[in-house]
Design a protein around this motif. Structure first.
Motif, PDB file in Angstrom:
ATOM      1  N   CYS A   1       0.878  -1.173   0.100  1.00  0.00           N
ATOM      2  CA  CYS A   1       0.141  -0.053   0.064  1.00  0.00           C
ATOM      3  C   CYS A   1       0.820   1.177   0.160  1.00  0.00           C
ATOM      4  O   CYS A   1       2.108   1.040   0.437  1.00  0.00           O
ATOM      5  CB  CYS A   1      -0.949   0.046   1.238  1.00  0.00           C
ATOM      6  N   ARG A   2       0.176   2.201  -0.571  1.00  0.00           N
ATOM      7  CA  ARG A   2       1.029   3.646  -0.267  1.00  0.00           C
ATOM      8  C   ARG A   2       1.071   4.083   0.858  1.00  0.00           C
ATOM      9  O   ARG A   2       2.054   4.655   1.465  1.00  0.00           O
ATOM     10  CB  ARG A   2       0.422   4.750  -1.325  1.00  0.00           C
TER      11      ARG A   2
ATOM     12  N   THR B   1       4.217  -0.969   3.713  1.00  0.00           N
ATOM     13  CA  THR B   1       4.017   0.431   2.864  1.00  0.00           C
ATOM     14  C   THR B   1       5.705   0.837   2.821  1.00  0.00           C
ATOM     15  O   THR B   1       5.909   1.803   2.155  1.00  0.00           O
ATOM     16  CB  THR B   1       3.553   1.660   3.837  1.00  0.00           C
TER      17      THR B   1
ATOM     18  N   THR C   1      -3.045  -3.613  -1.558  1.00  0.00           N
ATOM     19  CA  THR C   1      -3.664  -2.838  -2.888  1.00  0.00           C
ATOM     20  C   THR C   1      -2.963  -3.546  -4.104  1.00  0.00           C
ATOM     21  O   THR C   1      -1.835  -3.397  -4.622  1.00  0.00           O
ATOM     22  CB  THR C   1      -3.076  -1.416  -2.859  1.00  0.00           C
TER      23      THR C   1
ATOM     24  N   PHE D   1      -1.481  -1.484  -6.610  1.00  0.00           N
ATOM     25  CA  PHE D   1      -0.131  -0.670  -6.301  1.00  0.00           C
ATOM     26  C   PHE D   1       0.857  -1.498  -7.310  1.00  0.00           C
ATOM     27  O   PHE D   1       1.812  -0.530  -7.528  1.00  0.00           O
ATOM     28  CB  PHE D   1       0.305  -1.455  -4.961  1.00  0.00           C
TER      29      PHE D   1
ATOM     30  N   CYS E   1      -9.048  -2.151  -5.942  1.00  0.00           N
ATOM     31  CA  CYS E   1      -8.025  -1.063  -6.215  1.00  0.00           C
ATOM     32  C   CYS E   1      -8.288   0.152  -5.532  1.00  0.00           C
ATOM     33  O   CYS E   1      -9.205   0.249  -4.969  1.00  0.00           O
ATOM     34  CB  CYS E   1      -8.599  -0.466  -7.613  1.00  0.00           C
ATOM     35  N   GLU E   2      -6.990   0.768  -5.297  1.00  0.00           N
ATOM     36  CA  GLU E   2      -7.345   2.005  -4.689  1.00  0.00           C
ATOM     37  C   GLU E   2      -7.029   3.172  -5.600  1.00  0.00           C
ATOM     38  O   GLU E   2      -6.066   3.183  -6.264  1.00  0.00           O
ATOM     39  CB  GLU E   2      -5.931   2.090  -3.694  1.00  0.00           C
TER      40      GLU E   2
ATOM     41  N   THR F   1      -3.842   4.906  -7.266  1.00  0.00           N
ATOM     42  CA  THR F   1      -2.758   4.090  -7.965  1.00  0.00           C
ATOM     43  C   THR F   1      -3.214   3.661  -9.505  1.00  0.00           C
ATOM     44  O   THR F   1      -2.257   2.898 -10.156  1.00  0.00           O
ATOM     45  CB  THR F   1      -2.707   2.721  -7.338  1.00  0.00           C
TER      46      THR F   1
END
Length: 444
Positions: free
Chosen positions: A61-62, A74, A115, A118, A147-148, A151
């Motif tokens: 994940c971001r 992260t 994610t 990502f 999805c995020e 991204t």
């Protein structure tokens, strides 16, 4: 007032698991059962006719959301991400050699996280190419990809569409940038609309939007605005969860330590239920149909949740990746939950299982009953045919208690269905159907 996960009346959102994802509770799964039960089950051919699914945990994940309770990272660089994907492919090679898996077609595939979006386009294409070389999924009924929004680019979405994804799930959660920031989300509202427009232009068969009711900082006005913005986007389906605080979230840690980092409280359960209920009412007025305690779909004839429905009817699921859960040949299993231990096991040529549990027939029946009750209704005939059990007799007491509390719509030989109020609090009601030895134990 709502019921806590173990049945006590409360309204404040306290630290602990509320959402019922499986049965029996994870806390009774053991390491001993891996060697004793799980590995022998994998070395045994599966029963004919049981669907098989594949879950891929992409733990990157971001940012880590403050309410997240999954195993995510992260801080991994491109080389570490590539090494992880190599390990996931090797894990599937190990599974593909097991008699319980070998030669079986995949009925559904789920990219979760973390994610999945990502990953770079090149990483995604390489991963899928290597996995499908082992087991093609061109015949799968559903391929879901989480999805995020921040991204996603048009190029990456086009690649995801080419990979055969049939349900794209956008983790919107909220449209208010201040609330997204307060809860640790990485994306902002402009990215939501940009990603959605890109996805619509690519003709994904199903686009789902996730919302969370009761995030830190949520207000009456903003929640209503979130519902209206969702309706304006006109997605094929919407998933709405009520905010909970499992033990390993950042917010939970703050509450347990009393450090006071988060000044905004999580909404109480009665407010969250009301917000979800109001959202469902709005969605129904717009032509959507409520299909479970969490979902509404625009066209039930073509919009489905195959992953959910198959698992809730006892399908097999091979879970790949760190800390992933699966259910194979009658066994509940979970992978090792640290990067180092998981990777080392796979590189040794071992399936990376950390704990397991073999449910008996009664526990399997209860598992399907409580999970299917999240749909709002269950069919007694299904359980009579599959398990030889009359659920109206077997669960006479909990069904009567639902009726007495106003959470039951009807119960007869054809159907047992919840009222809308019962559906909105279903996870708090399900422990009424647990065996006594499972009703008061820690869930996870």
């Amino acid at each position: 007032m709502s019921e806590s996960p173990r049945g006590a009346v409360q309204d404040q959102t306290e630290v602990g698991s509320y959402f019922v994802a499986n049965y029996p509770p994870f806390s009774i799964w053991t390491q001993d059962a891996v060697e004793r039960d799980a590995l022998p089950a994998l070395r045994t051919a599966a029963a004919i006719g049981v669907p098989l699914g594949l879950y891929l945990h992409i733990p990157f994940c971001r940012k880590r959301c403050h309410f997240c309770y999954f195993r995510v990272y992260t801080d991994k660089n491109a080389q570490e991400v590539a090494e992880y994907l190599d390990v996931v492919v090797r894990e599937w090679e190990l599974y593909a050699e097991q008699p319980a898996i070998a030669g079986r077609p995949l009925n559904f595939v789920y990219f979760g996280g973390g994610t999945p979006s990502f990953l770079s386009t090149r990483q995604l294409e390489s991963l899928v190419q290597r996995l499908t070389a082992l087991t093609p999924w061109t015949g799968a009924e559903e391929v879901t990809f989480e999805c995020e929004p921040g991204t996603l680019t048009e190029t990456k979405l086009a690649a995801i569409r080419r990979l055969g994804v049939t349900r794209l799930s956008l983790g919107v959660e909220n449209f208010n940038d201040e609330i997204l920031e307060l809860n640790g989300r990485a994306h902002r509202s402009p990215e939501i609309f940009r990603a959605y427009d890109f996805a619509r232009s690519l003709d994904f068969p199903q686009i789902n939007i996730d919302l969370i009711a009761g995030m830190l900082g949520e207000t009456e006005e903003n929640w209503q605005a979130c519902v209206q913005k969702t309706l304006e986007l006109d997605p094929d389906s919407i998933t709405i969860y009520q905010m909970e605080l499992p033990y390993n979230t950042t917010i939970s840690g703050d509450l347990l330590k009393g450090s006071g980092r988060f000044q905004q409280p999580v909404a109480n359960w009665s407010t969250k239920r009301r917000w979800v209920g109001e959202a469902f009412d709005e969605l129904e007025r717009a032509g959507y149909r409520v299909g479970s305690a969490y979902t509404a779909v625009k066209d039930p004839s073509r919009t489905h949740f195959v992953y959910r429905d198959r698992l809730w009817q006892g399908a097999d699921l091979a879970g790949l990746g760190v800390a992933s859960f699966g259910h194979i040949n009658g066994m509940h299993v979970q992978n090792l939950d640290t990067w180092e231990a998981y990777s080392a096991a796979v590189r040794r040529g071992d399936l990376p299982l950390s704990r397991a549990y073999r449910p008996n027939d009664e526990e399997r029946m209860i598992r399907e009953l409580v999970l299917q009750l999240k749909l709002g209704s269950i069919r007694p005939g299904y359980f009579r045919e599959k398990y030889g059990v009359n659920i109206l007799d077997r669960f006479r007491a909990p069904i009567a208690s639902l009726d007495a509390d106003g959470f039951l719509d009807r119960a007869n030989e054809d159907v047992v269905s919840l009222s809308r109020e019962g559906l909105l609090r279903v996870d708090g009601l399900l422990p009424r159907f647990f065996l006594p030895e499972h009703a008061r134990v820690r869930y996870t």
